[in-house]
Write an enzyme that holds these catalytic residues in place. Structure first.
Site, PDB file in Angstrom:
ATOM      1  CG  HIS A  56      38.289  41.047  21.455  1.00 12.58           C
ATOM      2  ND1 HIS A  56      37.066  40.759  22.030  1.00 12.58           N
ATOM      3  CD2 HIS A  56      39.172  41.099  22.480  1.00 12.58           C
ATOM      4  CE1 HIS A  56      37.212  40.625  23.339  1.00 12.58           C
ATOM      5  NE2 HIS A  56      38.479  40.842  23.638  1.00 12.58           N
ATOM      6  NE  ARG A  83      41.132  40.623  36.816  1.00 15.04           N
ATOM      7  CZ  ARG A  83      40.275  39.704  37.250  1.00 15.04           C
ATOM      8  NH1 ARG A  83      39.343  39.235  36.433  1.00 15.04           N
ATOM      9  NH2 ARG A  83      40.346  39.225  38.469  1.00 15.04           N
ATOM     10  CE1 TYR A 122      35.751  45.500  31.032  1.00 19.45           C
ATOM     11  CE2 TYR A 122      35.969  44.508  28.869  1.00 19.45           C
ATOM     12  CZ  TYR A 122      36.547  45.048  30.007  1.00 19.45           C
ATOM     13  OH  TYR A 122      37.915  45.138  30.101  1.00 19.45           O
ATOM     14  CG  HIS A 209      33.916  38.985  30.617  1.00 22.19           C
ATOM     15  ND1 HIS A 209      34.848  38.217  31.287  1.00 22.19           N
ATOM     16  CD2 HIS A 209      34.562  40.100  30.226  1.00 22.19           C
ATOM     17  CE1 HIS A 209      36.009  38.843  31.301  1.00 22.19           C
ATOM     18  NE2 HIS A 209      35.866  39.990  30.654  1.00 22.19           N
ATOM     19  NE  ARG A 212      38.728  34.395  34.151  1.00 21.18           N
ATOM     20  CZ  ARG A 212      38.647  35.712  34.079  1.00 21.18           C
ATOM     21  NH1 ARG A 212      38.259  36.414  35.134  1.00 21.18           N
ATOM     22  NH2 ARG A 212      38.934  36.349  32.964  1.00 21.18           N
ATOM     23  CG  HIS A 234      37.386  37.402  27.101  1.00 15.25           C
ATOM     24  ND1 HIS A 234      36.665  38.325  27.817  1.00 15.25           N
ATOM     25  CD2 HIS A 234      38.138  38.115  26.232  1.00 15.25           C
ATOM     26  CE1 HIS A 234      36.968  39.551  27.411  1.00 15.25           C
ATOM     27  NE2 HIS A 234      37.856  39.450  26.436  1.00 15.25           N
ATOM     28  CG  HIS A 271      42.337  36.182  24.193  1.00 16.85           C
ATOM     29  ND1 HIS A 271      43.017  37.152  23.466  1.00 16.85           N
ATOM     30  CD2 HIS A 271      41.561  36.863  25.086  1.00 16.85           C
ATOM     31  CE1 HIS A 271      42.664  38.349  23.909  1.00 16.85           C
ATOM     32  NE2 HIS A 271      41.787  38.214  24.871  1.00 16.85           N
ATOM     33  CG  ASP A 322      42.180  42.333  24.015  1.00 23.64           C
ATOM     34  OD1 ASP A 322      41.272  42.878  24.670  1.00 23.64           O
ATOM     35  OD2 ASP A 322      42.765  41.316  24.419  1.00 23.64           O
TER      36      ASP A 322
END
Length: 456
Positions: A56, A83, A122, A209, A212, A234, A271, A322
């Site tokens: 990842h 983020r 992405y 993804h 959400r 995720h 995760h 990650d």
């Protein structure tokens, strides 16, 4: 044909001494001969191990390392404030930047002991979400980086459609990720064409993804595109995410996926740090891999994955870097085990009667990473890709240590400077501890970082 002769090697069925490993012209392991004299032309290794896949990665985030450790205006800094900083940062990145950053990331992965980069990709479009003339321009840059570094690549184009479960529009920053299922199918096809230029060990999958960012229709469309290939997503990373999914869908993320999605060995769920015990057990039994990123999960305050319960239910796991804040295989493995010790007030949490902690960590990460990458590797065995890692200098601590104790010394008492050689599908890319193109790759990355610092 290449030949490696190792004083000791961790084979698929355990440790062996004086091992000759032949790598054929295709990059696969052609023959393994324990208890053999050293061939005259063989490459010498002290300890030969299977080299795991890094399952990842978001390559571009490597350039943010060290930029997000100050407290912002929010008195409780969190994943969500990080983020927002990430979105502002990525606005500056060009395709040339992404290629240079990805090559540097992949070089660091190889030098740390990983043989494969599974890129959860992405960052698709230009400023304001405008697609490039080649809709897969950014994917082409990831594949070009892999061609430069020689790392194995499993490329996972990401479907990202919404800003939340209420299907709100993507905000500034997110718009560079966005596609509806129809445009994503075009992106997927174009990405496959670029990937076809790489060696035969490269692979492709898809990555819806998160719950959400995709709705049920998008999730089903992504699964259909993947076919037998890997599917990554995720899942259950943050408390706020769990709350949002439960409010919108009437179930916690793992519960909803178990009830609505045909989870199987193609899947890697990333995760999973916010799971209830019954969710952990049920998800492990699907055959899906848990994609664990202990350094990033520590950095972002995600929580602690329940590795003991997961493994007790037969679950597999692999390791990823990650955010790439720090690419360090031994540290990822150590951090995973230490998290279990801290939570449970225990020691040697993942050890078994017949395998030490270090051996469990490395072998399981290699097997689970191979499954998640859709890659025929994960062990030193004939017919598999020659994804190999040679340890050498374990320092004074490593004198006269063999077998499992070698791994325990590397992971818990040393670091990745003990990695001397790495082969990815037979490509000998790390020699004497350094990538064979380190100077050029580092210079290109440094130029990008200077420009970003000046413009930032």
């Amino acid at each position: 044909m290449q030949v490696i002769w190792a004083k000791q090697a961790l084979l698929g069925d355990g440790w062996a001494r004086d091992v000759s490993v032949e790598i054929d012209a295709s990059g696969r392991i052609g023959a393994i001969t324990p208890d053999s004299p050293r061939p005259a032309a063989a490459h010498l290794a002290e300890t030969l191990l299977p080299a795991p896949a890094n399952l990842h990665s978001h390559a571009f985030q490597r350039a943010m390392a060290g930029l997000t450790e100050r407290r912002g205006p929010d008195p409780r800094d969190s994943f969500w404030t990080w983020r927002r900083l990430m979105y502002r940062f990525l606005d500056q990145l060009t395709p040339d930047d992404v290629q240079a950053i990805a090559a540097f990331v992949q070089m660091e992965m190889l030098e740390a002991g990983y043989a494969t980069n599974v890129e959860f990709h992405y960052l698709h479009h230009g400023a304001n979400g405008q697609p490039y003339q080649d809709i897969a321009e950014m994917a082409a840059r990831i594949t070009a980086a892999s061609a430069d570094t020689g790392i194995g690549l499993t490329l996972l184009p990401v479907l990202y459609s919404y800003g939340g479960l209420d299907r709100r529009a993507l905000v500034a920053g997110q718009d560079r990720f966005g596609n509806d299922p129809d445009r994503f199918a075009q992106l997927y096809e174009a990405t496959a064409r670029h990937l076809a230029t790489l060696p035969a060990d490269s692979a492709m999958g898809v990555a819806p993804h998160s719950l959400r960012a995709v709705d049920r229709h998008g999730l089903e469309a992504a699964i259909a595109l993947a076919g037998p290939g890997p599917i990554h997503m995720h899942l259950a990373e943050q408390i706020a995410e769990v709350d949002e999914v439960q409010a919108a869908l009437g179930a916690r993320p793992v519960e909803w996926m178990l009830a609505n999605t045909p989870l199987d060995t193609r899947w890697c769920l990333i995760h999973c740090t916010q799971m209830e015990p019954h969710e952990t057990t049920a998800l492990a039994r699907t055959g899906a891999v848990a994609g664990l990123c202990p350094i990033t999960e520590s950095s972002l305050g995600d929580g602690i994955f329940d590795a003991l319960r997961w493994r007790a239910a037969g679950g597999r796991f692999g390791i990823g870097s990650d955010s790439n804040i720090r690419i360090a295989l031994s540290e990822e493995l150590r951090t995973l085990d230490y998290s279990q010790r801290l939570r449970d007030h225990s020691r040697a949490a993942l050890a078994e009667n017949a395998r030490s902690t270090g051996r469990v960590l490395l072998e399981e990460a290699a097997r689970g990473g191979a499954q998640a990458a859709g890659r025929n590797s994960g062990a030193i065995a004939t017919g598999l890709w020659a994804d190999l890692l040679a340890l050498d200098d374990l320092g004074p601590d490593g004198q006269e240590r063999t077998g499992d104790m070698t791994l325990d010394t590397w992971i818990f008492a040393r670091d990745d400077r003990s990695v001397r050689d790495v082969w990815a599908a037979g490509r000998h890319m790390v020699q004497a501890g350094r990538h064979i193109r380190r100077e050029d790759i580092t210079a290109s990355y440094a130029r990008v970082m200077r420009r970003l610092a000046h413009e930032g």
